[in-house]
Design an enzyme around this catalytic site. Structure first.
Site, PDB file in Angstrom:
ATOM      1  N   LYS A 124       0.818  -1.212   0.000  1.00 19.86           N
ATOM      2  CA  LYS A 124       0.000   0.000   0.000  1.00 19.86           C
ATOM      3  C   LYS A 124       0.854   1.264   0.000  1.00 19.86           C
ATOM      4  CE  LYS A 124      -3.537  -2.668   0.979  1.00 19.86           C
ATOM      5  NZ  LYS A 124      -4.871  -2.761   0.553  1.00 19.86           N
TER       6      LYS A 124
HETATM    7  C1  PLP Z   1      -0.975  -7.876   2.430  1.00 20.60           C
HETATM    8  C2  PLP Z   1      -2.113  -7.744   1.480  1.00 20.60           C
HETATM    9  N1  PLP Z   1      -2.171  -8.565   0.424  1.00 20.60           N
HETATM   10  C3  PLP Z   1      -3.181  -8.492  -0.462  1.00 20.60           C
HETATM   11  C4  PLP Z   1      -4.211  -7.588  -0.308  1.00 20.60           C
HETATM   12  C5  PLP Z   1      -5.300  -7.543  -1.332  1.00 20.60           C
HETATM   13  O1  PLP Z   1      -5.144  -6.454  -2.196  1.00 20.60           O
HETATM   14  P1  PLP Z   1      -6.417  -5.815  -2.885  1.00 20.60           P
HETATM   15  O2  PLP Z   1      -7.349  -5.445  -1.797  1.00 20.60           O
HETATM   16  O3  PLP Z   1      -5.897  -4.641  -3.621  1.00 20.60           O
HETATM   17  O4  PLP Z   1      -6.987  -6.865  -3.771  1.00 20.60           O
HETATM   18  C6  PLP Z   1      -4.203  -6.733   0.805  1.00 20.60           C
HETATM   19  C7  PLP Z   1      -5.271  -5.752   1.078  1.00 20.60           C
HETATM   20  O5  PLP Z   1      -5.695  -4.988   0.326  1.00 20.60           O
HETATM   21  C8  PLP Z   1      -3.108  -6.786   1.682  1.00 20.60           C
HETATM   22  O6  PLP Z   1      -3.023  -5.949   2.715  1.00 20.60           O
HETATM   23  N1  LIG Z   2      -6.621  -5.258   2.598  1.00 18.98           N
HETATM   24  C1  LIG Z   2      -6.903  -3.903   2.803  1.00 18.98           C
HETATM   25  C2  LIG Z   2      -8.364  -3.588   2.813  1.00 18.98           C
HETATM   26  C3  LIG Z   2      -8.639  -2.216   2.310  1.00 18.98           C
HETATM   27  O1  LIG Z   2      -8.370  -2.213   0.951  1.00 18.98           O
HETATM   28  P1  LIG Z   2      -8.095  -0.972   0.055  1.00 18.98           P
HETATM   29  O2  LIG Z   2      -7.008  -1.419  -0.854  1.00 18.98           O
HETATM   30  O3  LIG Z   2      -9.375  -0.696  -0.620  1.00 18.98           O
HETATM   31  O4  LIG Z   2      -7.666   0.188   0.872  1.00 18.98           O
HETATM   32  C4  LIG Z   2      -6.178  -3.412   4.045  1.00 18.98           C
HETATM   33  O5  LIG Z   2      -5.132  -3.923   4.327  1.00 18.98           O
HETATM   34  O6  LIG Z   2      -6.626  -2.529   4.740  1.00 18.98           O
END
Ligand code: PLP
Ligand SMILES: N[C@@H](CCOP(=O)(O)O)C(=O)O
Length: 513
Positions: A124
């Protein structure tokens, strides 16, 4: 002149009006409940890809990509470059997102794309370091000539299943005229994730621990965006991947890692992406549609498998109950970002390329989801989706077995430790490798978090190995010291939007920004 990939519209709108990039980013979620998308995806020629872009650094590539989606009148070249460089100067790797090539030797072509070298050790950061600086940039410009007391302030409200929260907090801590409220489900995130969020002392940051699930938190955030009165009083801003800028910033690493895997030439590549809210893989979809010759984008889910079920059945259906898994950041019932893909499917396969008709179709689907808990998508559109995507569902026992297997079998480097989310992706990648039996394909598996963030899952898989030590081999010193710091959090005893709004207003008054 502004191009059609530099304006934005809502996935649920049948109105001709569009928004600027700044409006889409600052508003976050459209007022009709839809998500902003650039209806035109810019095209990049083969010549540009392999003679120019393949030679660029991560930051240079980010600039070229973002430039296509942001009107230079909104952010001039020099400012965009400065924003990008500043955002990635906080990363521990010069490459920002390095690719570990041939982790299991050269027979499988399995490459791990490490996305966790930012301040909070999760993918992120790649987007949220940039989004934090972008909010600041727009606000400074808006507020430049306004007297104190009339300056615009943004109240960011986000939901997290663990990683978005800390990345958003680290992206926005201490920024002028922005306050940050992060909702997380009590007891459903790892202890380190909780420490990362709650030990940040800046006065513009407040975590709200909500008794409920991540989906409850996400629903509350969306309800707050839909609350006109609260929204106009507090200028609510989004840091979740409902905010288009999140997706935009993630497109870069698909291009960058592709070029690393193929040594800058055109080659066969499949990306495997551990998925929950569908933001990460959606960035891959944009890269593919821009012209990057990706063979497949593979959605890897844990037992919360709405995406896998959809691709196999055409029905988008919410389960009754979220499964608690070893990969908690993906314990999500409704993948909020999937709506963006649905819009492109509707437009390209069901609405004869008409943007306005596509908005109506998506709006009808989401009304149906609300009333009936599901909707069905025509098989033509599913066939279209399957030309870009495949999906795999991975159980907890397979996740654990994959962490073990990689620790035992990795050769480059040896004893590689996967976090459980990355393991979901690697397990799916290994299935594909076994099924494809084709050594000309490169498999890039996205590593979305550092293993130190998920001690329980990692130790469960590895503690029986002689010589293994979490403290010595996995835990970075920076994360170790978090447990000694003072925590700041507020409990919300029910997943209730009114309680959350009251908590935000109470804390905002104390912040006195
Ligand atoms: C460590 C991790 N892997 C995978 C995901 C999944 O990614 P997305 O929600 O963009 O599909 C998340 C949360 O978003 C995450 O925090
Ligand atoms: N897995 C995410 C959930 C929120 O997802 P987002 O990508 O829409 O912000 C988290 O770790 O918080």
């Amino acid at each position: 002149m502004v191009t059609t990939s530099q304006v934005y519209r809502s996935t649920r709108s049948s109105d001709k009006a569009t928004k600027t990039f700044e409006e889409a980013v600052i508003q976050g979620l459209a007022s009709d409940g839809g998500l902003f998308i650039p209806p035109t995806i810019p095209q990049v020629s083969h010549e540009t890809l392999f003679n120019k872009w393949s030679k660029l650094s991560f930051q240079e590539l980010a600039f070229e990509i973002m430039r296509l989606y942001v009107d230079p009148q909104e952010i001039p070249d020099a400012d965009l470059k400065e924003l990008i460089n500043r955002s990635y100067s906080t990363f521990r790797s010069d490459e920002v997102t390095p690719l570990v090539k041939n982790i299991t030797g050269d027979k499988e072509n399995l490459h791990i794309l490490e996305l966790f070298h930012g301040p909070t050790y999760a993918f992120k950061d790649v987007a949220l370091q940039f989004v934090g600086n972008l909010f600041e940039y727009f606000l400074q410009r808006t507020n430049k000539d306004l007297p104190e007391g009339q300056k615009k302030q943004i109240t960011v409200v986000g939901a997290t299943s663990g990683d978005t929260g800390s990345a958003a907090i680290y992206g926005l801590r201490g920024k002028k005229d922005v306050s940050v409220f992060i909702l997380y489900p009590t007891g459903r995130i790892s202890p380190i994730q909780e420490e990362q969020m709650t030990t940040v002392p800046d006065k513009n940051v407040q975590t709200l621990s909500v008794k409920g699930t991540f989906d409850n938190c996400q629903d509350i955030v969306k309800a707050i965006f839909g609350d006109k009165e609260f929204n106009s009083k507090h200028n609510v801003g989004a840091v979740n991947s409902i905010n288009w800028a999140r997706i935009l910033a993630q497109i870069t690493y698909y291009f960058y890692s592709y070029f690393k895997a193929t040594n800058g030439t055109e080659g066969r590549v499949k990306f495997v992406v551990p998925s929950g809210n569908f933001g990460d893989i959606l960035a891959g979809f944009f890269a593919k549609k821009m012209g990057l010759p990706v063979e497949k984008l593979v959605i890897a889910t844990n037992e919360n498998d709405i995406l896998d079920r959809f691709l196999k059945s055409g029905t988008y259906e919410r389960s009754d109950k979220v499964a608690v898994t070893l990969s908690p950041a993906m314990d999500i019932l409704i993948s909020s970002n999937f709506e963006r893909l649905l819009w492109f499917l509707a437009r390209d396969y069901l609405a004869s390329n008409d943007d306005l008709k596509a908005g109506k179709i998506v709006n009808d689907w989401f009304q149906q989801l609300k009333t009936e808990g599901k909707f069905q998508v025509d098989s033509v559109a599913i066939k279209g989706a399957l030309s870009d995507f495949a999906s795999e569902r991975v159980s907890d026992s397979e996740t654990s077995a994959t962490i073990k297997k990689m620790y035992q079998e990795s050769v480059n480097p040896k004893k590689y430790v996967l976090d459980p989310h990355t393991a979901v992706g690697v397990c799916a990648a290994e299935r594909l490798i076994a099924a494809d039996k084709d050594s000309s394909i490169n498999y890039i598996s996205l590593s979305t978090a550092h293993p130190a963030k998920f001690a329980d899952a990692v130790n469960k898989a590895l503690s029986s190995f002689e010589g293994y030590s979490f403290e010595k081999d996995v835990l970075p010193a920076e994360l170790k010291k978090l447990s000694t710091l003072q925590k700041k959090l507020k409990f919300v005893e029910r997943p209730d939007v009114e309680l959350v709004k009251a908590a935000i207003e109470e804390e905002l008054a104390k912040m006195d920004l």
